[in-house]
Scaffold this motif. Structure first.
Motif, PDB file in Angstrom:
ATOM      1  N   VAL A  61       0.873  -1.171   0.000  1.00  0.00           N
ATOM      2  CA  VAL A  61       0.000   0.000   0.000  1.00  0.00           C
ATOM      3  C   VAL A  61       0.910   1.219   0.000  1.00  0.00           C
ATOM      4  CG1 VAL A  61      -1.821   1.209   1.243  1.00  0.00           C
ATOM      5  CG2 VAL A  61      -1.761  -1.297   1.261  1.00  0.00           C
ATOM      6  N   LEU A  62       0.818   2.020  -1.049  1.00  0.00           N
ATOM      7  CA  LEU A  62       1.752   3.115  -1.266  1.00  0.00           C
ATOM      8  C   LEU A  62       0.990   4.407  -1.514  1.00  0.00           C
ATOM      9  CD1 LEU A  62       4.928   3.477  -2.047  1.00  0.00           C
ATOM     10  CD2 LEU A  62       4.042   3.502  -4.358  1.00  0.00           C
ATOM     11  N   LEU A  63       1.221   5.416  -0.680  1.00  0.00           N
ATOM     12  CA  LEU A  63       0.620   6.735  -0.877  1.00  0.00           C
ATOM     13  C   LEU A  63       1.714   7.694  -1.310  1.00  0.00           C
ATOM     14  CD1 LEU A  63      -1.990   8.523  -0.506  1.00  0.00           C
ATOM     15  CD2 LEU A  63      -0.950   9.231   1.635  1.00  0.00           C
ATOM     16  N   VAL A  72      -1.542  22.196  -7.993  1.00  0.00           N
ATOM     17  CA  VAL A  72      -2.357  21.212  -7.281  1.00  0.00           C
ATOM     18  C   VAL A  72      -1.719  19.846  -7.502  1.00  0.00           C
ATOM     19  CG1 VAL A  72      -4.610  20.119  -7.101  1.00  0.00           C
ATOM     20  CG2 VAL A  72      -4.447  22.569  -7.589  1.00  0.00           C
ATOM     21  N   ARG A  73      -1.267  19.238  -6.418  1.00  0.00           N
ATOM     22  CA  ARG A  73      -0.602  17.941  -6.517  1.00  0.00           C
ATOM     23  C   ARG A  73      -1.585  16.821  -6.228  1.00  0.00           C
ATOM     24  NH1 ARG A  73       4.206  20.415  -3.307  1.00  0.00           N
ATOM     25  NH2 ARG A  73       5.177  21.500  -5.016  1.00  0.00           N
ATOM     26  N   ASP A  74      -1.628  15.879  -7.113  1.00  0.00           N
ATOM     27  CA  ASP A  74      -2.492  14.716  -6.916  1.00  0.00           C
ATOM     28  C   ASP A  74      -1.904  13.804  -5.847  1.00  0.00           C
ATOM     29  OD1 ASP A  74      -4.190  15.524  -8.923  1.00  0.00           O
ATOM     30  OD2 ASP A  74      -3.276  14.259 -10.456  1.00  0.00           O
ATOM     31  N   LEU A  75      -2.787  13.255  -5.019  1.00  0.00           N
ATOM     32  CA  LEU A  75      -2.399  12.208  -4.076  1.00  0.00           C
ATOM     33  C   LEU A  75      -2.879  10.896  -4.644  1.00  0.00           C
ATOM     34  CD1 LEU A  75      -3.404  13.843  -0.711  1.00  0.00           C
ATOM     35  CD2 LEU A  75      -1.112  13.280  -1.463  1.00  0.00           C
ATOM     36  N   ARG A  76      -1.997   9.946  -4.762  1.00  0.00           N
ATOM     37  CA  ARG A  76      -2.343   8.650  -5.333  1.00  0.00           C
ATOM     38  C   ARG A  76      -2.103   7.549  -4.318  1.00  0.00           C
ATOM     39  NH1 ARG A  76      -2.794   8.548 -11.053  1.00  0.00           N
ATOM     40  NH2 ARG A  76      -3.439  10.629 -11.630  1.00  0.00           N
ATOM     41  N   LEU A  77      -2.988   6.586  -4.300  1.00  0.00           N
ATOM     42  CA  LEU A  77      -2.858   5.399  -3.465  1.00  0.00           C
ATOM     43  C   LEU A  77      -2.739   4.207  -4.400  1.00  0.00           C
ATOM     44  CD1 LEU A  77      -2.885   4.247  -0.557  1.00  0.00           C
ATOM     45  CD2 LEU A  77      -5.314   3.796  -0.918  1.00  0.00           C
ATOM     46  N   GLU A 121      -4.592   1.820  -8.757  1.00  0.00           N
ATOM     47  CA  GLU A 121      -4.143   3.137  -8.296  1.00  0.00           C
ATOM     48  C   GLU A 121      -5.361   4.057  -8.270  1.00  0.00           C
ATOM     49  OE1 GLU A 121      -0.193   4.514  -9.404  1.00  0.00           O
ATOM     50  OE2 GLU A 121      -1.148   6.383 -10.050  1.00  0.00           O
ATOM     51  N   TYR A 122      -5.488   4.795  -7.164  1.00  0.00           N
ATOM     52  CA  TYR A 122      -6.692   5.590  -6.934  1.00  0.00           C
ATOM     53  C   TYR A 122      -6.308   7.012  -6.548  1.00  0.00           C
ATOM     54  CZ  TYR A 122      -8.490   0.908  -6.998  1.00  0.00           C
ATOM     55  OH  TYR A 122      -8.778  -0.371  -7.392  1.00  0.00           O
ATOM     56  N   ASN A 123      -7.138   7.960  -6.979  1.00  0.00           N
ATOM     57  CA  ASN A 123      -6.897   9.368  -6.708  1.00  0.00           C
ATOM     58  C   ASN A 123      -7.511   9.723  -5.357  1.00  0.00           C
ATOM     59  OD1 ASN A 123      -6.708  12.140  -6.643  1.00  0.00           O
ATOM     60  ND2 ASN A 123      -7.132  12.360  -8.830  1.00  0.00           N
ATOM     61  N   LEU A 124      -6.657  10.094  -4.394  1.00  0.00           N
ATOM     62  CA  LEU A 124      -7.113  10.456  -3.049  1.00  0.00           C
ATOM     63  C   LEU A 124      -7.046  11.949  -2.781  1.00  0.00           C
ATOM     64  CD1 LEU A 124      -7.102   7.420  -2.482  1.00  0.00           C
ATOM     65  CD2 LEU A 124      -6.042   7.914  -0.310  1.00  0.00           C
ATOM     66  N   THR A 125      -6.804  12.759  -3.809  1.00  0.00           N
ATOM     67  CA  THR A 125      -6.629  14.202  -3.624  1.00  0.00           C
ATOM     68  C   THR A 125      -7.807  14.826  -2.880  1.00  0.00           C
ATOM     69  OG1 THR A 125      -5.365  14.262  -5.680  1.00  0.00           O
ATOM     70  CG2 THR A 125      -6.132  16.379  -4.803  1.00  0.00           C
ATOM     71  N   ASP A 126      -9.024  14.515  -3.284  1.00  0.00           N
ATOM     72  CA  ASP A 126     -10.213  15.094  -2.649  1.00  0.00           C
ATOM     73  C   ASP A 126     -10.696  14.279  -1.455  1.00  0.00           C
ATOM     74  OD1 ASP A 126     -10.252  17.132  -4.558  1.00  0.00           O
ATOM     75  OD2 ASP A 126     -11.453  15.930  -5.941  1.00  0.00           O
ATOM     76  N   VAL A 127     -10.259  13.037  -1.347  1.00  0.00           N
ATOM     77  CA  VAL A 127     -10.758  12.139  -0.313  1.00  0.00           C
ATOM     78  C   VAL A 127     -10.012  12.282   1.013  1.00  0.00           C
ATOM     79  CG1 VAL A 127     -11.076   9.708   0.279  1.00  0.00           C
ATOM     80  CG2 VAL A 127     -11.537  10.490  -2.047  1.00  0.00           C
ATOM     81  N   LEU A 128      -8.694  12.301   0.967  1.00  0.00           N
ATOM     82  CA  LEU A 128      -7.899  12.279   2.201  1.00  0.00           C
ATOM     83  C   LEU A 128      -8.209  13.437   3.155  1.00  0.00           C
ATOM     84  CD1 LEU A 128      -5.907  10.304   3.426  1.00  0.00           C
ATOM     85  CD2 LEU A 128      -4.060  11.703   2.551  1.00  0.00           C
ATOM     86  N   PRO A 129      -8.414  14.657   2.669  1.00  0.00           N
ATOM     87  CA  PRO A 129      -8.754  15.736   3.603  1.00  0.00           C
ATOM     88  C   PRO A 129     -10.087  15.529   4.333  1.00  0.00           C
ATOM     89  CG  PRO A 129      -8.027  16.650   1.504  1.00  0.00           C
ATOM     90  CD  PRO A 129      -8.184  15.173   1.317  1.00  0.00           C
ATOM     91  N   LYS A 130     -10.971  14.702   3.780  1.00  0.00           N
ATOM     92  CA  LYS A 130     -12.276  14.464   4.387  1.00  0.00           C
ATOM     93  C   LYS A 130     -12.247  13.333   5.420  1.00  0.00           C
ATOM     94  CE  LYS A 130     -14.559  15.834   0.121  1.00  0.00           C
ATOM     95  NZ  LYS A 130     -15.297  15.359  -1.042  1.00  0.00           N
TER      96      LYS A 130
END
Length: 169
Positions: A61-63, A72-77, A121-130
């Motif tokens: 599991v890699l973030l 704006v930097r994308d966060l990827r999981l 691989e999933y985009n967590l940019t909008d998810v992680l802050p929530k």
């Protein structure tokens, strides 16, 4: 003198057994912030941990942050299963469940082409802050075999993810 030596060996054995048994109860998933060279002279950081699913298979599991040149930097999981064991269903989203029951969805970054069937691989940019900053999470990974596979992410890993996002650039 013989009894003293025997006593020392017995104490050493007790200490060894105690440490061994204690180690079995330690949580297996310990996240690790790592650095790598993105290009000469530019270091990037990511969080990497190995998590076992209910069947005992290990997942990487890699973030990480992507698009460092953009404001704006994308966060990827990235989730990687052992090859041949699990095939991730694309383009389905990853569902993330907090201990409170809150359910969030992360879009599939490999919707069109995945490098291998066992990689997602999933985009967590909008998810992680929530997400809560200290609570454990459950990742519901969409798989080809049907019911989503659940990966339990301990709170220590979630805390490190939040730290990676807020403290390290």
């Amino acid at each position: 003198m013989y009894r003293f030596t025997q006593l020392i060996w017995r104490c050493a054995l007790v200490v060894f057994l105690a440490l061994t048994l204690y180690g079995w109860g330690v949580e297996e998933a310990q996240a690790l912030l790592r650095q790598h060279h993105d290009s000469p002279g530019i270091l990037r950081y990511h969080s990497q941990v190995s998590i076992k699913d209910k069947q005992g298979y290990a997942w990487q599991v890699l973030l990480f942050k992507q698009n460092y040149n953009n404001p704006v930097r994308d966060l990827r999981l990235r989730l990687v299963a052992f090859p041949g064991v699990v095939e991730i269903a694309h383009p389905q989203p990853l569902e993330i469940e907090a201990t409170s029951g809150k359910l969030l969805s992360a879009s599939d970054a490999y919707a069109l082409t995945a490098p291998a069937p066992n990689v997602g691989e999933y985009n967590l940019t909008d998810v992680l802050p929530k997400l809560p900053t200290t609570d454990a999470l459950k990742l519901h990974v969409p798989v080809e075999s049907g019911q989503p596979l659940v990966l339990n992410i301990p709170n220590s890993v979630v805390t490190e993810w939040q730290w990676l996002v807020t403290e390290i650039d």
